[in-house]
Motif scaffolding. Sequence first.
Motif, short mmCIF file in Angstrom:
data_model
loop_
_atom_site.label_atom_id
_atom_site.label_comp_id
_atom_site.label_asym_id
_atom_site.label_seq_id
_atom_site.Cartn_x
_atom_site.Cartn_y
_atom_site.Cartn_z
N MET A 11 -37.69 16.89 -13.20
CA MET A 11 -38.97 16.23 -13.44
C MET A 11 -39.60 15.82 -12.11
N VAL A 12 -40.86 16.13 -11.91
CA VAL A 12 -41.56 15.77 -10.69
C VAL A 12 -42.19 14.39 -10.84
N LEU A 61 -40.16 9.38 1.23
CA LEU A 61 -39.57 10.68 1.53
C LEU A 61 -38.19 10.53 2.16
N GLU A 62 -37.30 11.45 1.79
CA GLU A 62 -36.01 11.53 2.46
C GLU A 62 -36.19 12.27 3.78
N PHE A 122 -41.33 19.71 -1.44
CA PHE A 122 -40.53 20.76 -0.80
C PHE A 122 -39.13 20.25 -0.45
N GLY A 123 -38.14 21.14 -0.55
CA GLY A 123 -36.78 20.85 -0.10
C GLY A 123 -36.20 19.61 -0.74
N THR A 124 -35.71 18.70 0.10
CA THR A 124 -35.08 17.47 -0.41
C THR A 124 -36.07 16.56 -1.11
N ASN A 125 -37.35 16.79 -0.89
CA ASN A 125 -38.39 15.99 -1.55
C ASN A 125 -39.16 16.79 -2.60
N ALA A 126 -38.50 17.83 -3.13
CA ALA A 126 -39.15 18.71 -4.10
C ALA A 126 -39.59 17.97 -5.35
N ASN A 127 -38.91 16.92 -5.70
CA ASN A 127 -39.22 16.19 -6.93
C ASN A 127 -40.13 14.99 -6.72
N GLU A 165 -46.41 22.84 -8.15
CA GLU A 165 -47.60 22.04 -7.82
C GLU A 165 -47.82 21.97 -6.30
N ALA A 166 -46.71 21.75 -5.55
CA ALA A 166 -46.84 21.65 -4.09
C ALA A 166 -47.22 22.99 -3.47
#
Length: 271
Positions: free
Chosen positions: A1-2, A10-11, A55-60, A181-182
């Motif tokens: 889920m986004v 952000l990580e 994207f990546g670790t922050n994809a969600n 979406e991104a």
Amino acid sequence: MVENNTNVRLESLSQGSGKELVFIHGWGMNSAVFTEFLPYFENQFRITRICLPGFGTNANTLPSEYTLEQLADAVAPALPDDAVVVGWSLGGLVAQQLALHHSERVAGLVTLASTPYFVADKCWPGIAPEVLAMFRQQLARDYDKTLDRFLAIQAMGSATAKQDVKTIRQQVKTLPNPSVEALEAGLQLLQSVDLRADIGRISQPTLRLYGRLDSLVPTSGIDRIHELQPSADTVVMPHAAHAPFISHPTQTADIISNFVHNLARIDKRCS
């Protein structure tokens, strides 16, 4: 889920010690794309890698609106104090926005194969609008094939093009796939963001690094960019394309390191 919200946290991943150096990736990628490049800075700097929202670790994690302003607002709290921000391609747009609107967080700016405006028009060299439109259409059908085509264009002209694409692909796949979406919003940013009227106000020391063989940021536009920001240092790598840190990592790292070390020497003289 986004998760969509305005207070995006952000990580990020940091390593090493010394002057702060922050890397921001390009469209369709993530911070793992710098994995094999960062050891060239070992024992010189403290490195932070940040995946953009979606994207990546922050994809969600996504901002409520995927605008350049909100991307920069999301990245800014993750920046260490007094950081030199290095932005590649789309990440270069974010880095320029950070330098303009979060100037207190940015001590220096490096753009890798980036520009204040990516789209070609009558008086500006760039990506043909129909190419970006094609990617948007293809993206709806198949992300992996679209990414492969985009990577192929990025590496085009490089003597090590096939290996460059393979390296980027392998690194990016170590982290989660981006959100649709991104991806869609990122392409929209490449099509619409125009910082040409703004970059003359960037007050931080700036290095703009280009590849002469880059088909996405043509060298025919470099003089125009320099006219808009004459205080910036400009370096053109003669045998590199859109990913110089992949095809020519030693040379790219040396150029960036010299720029950052010069900043550190200036800081000491002024303190």
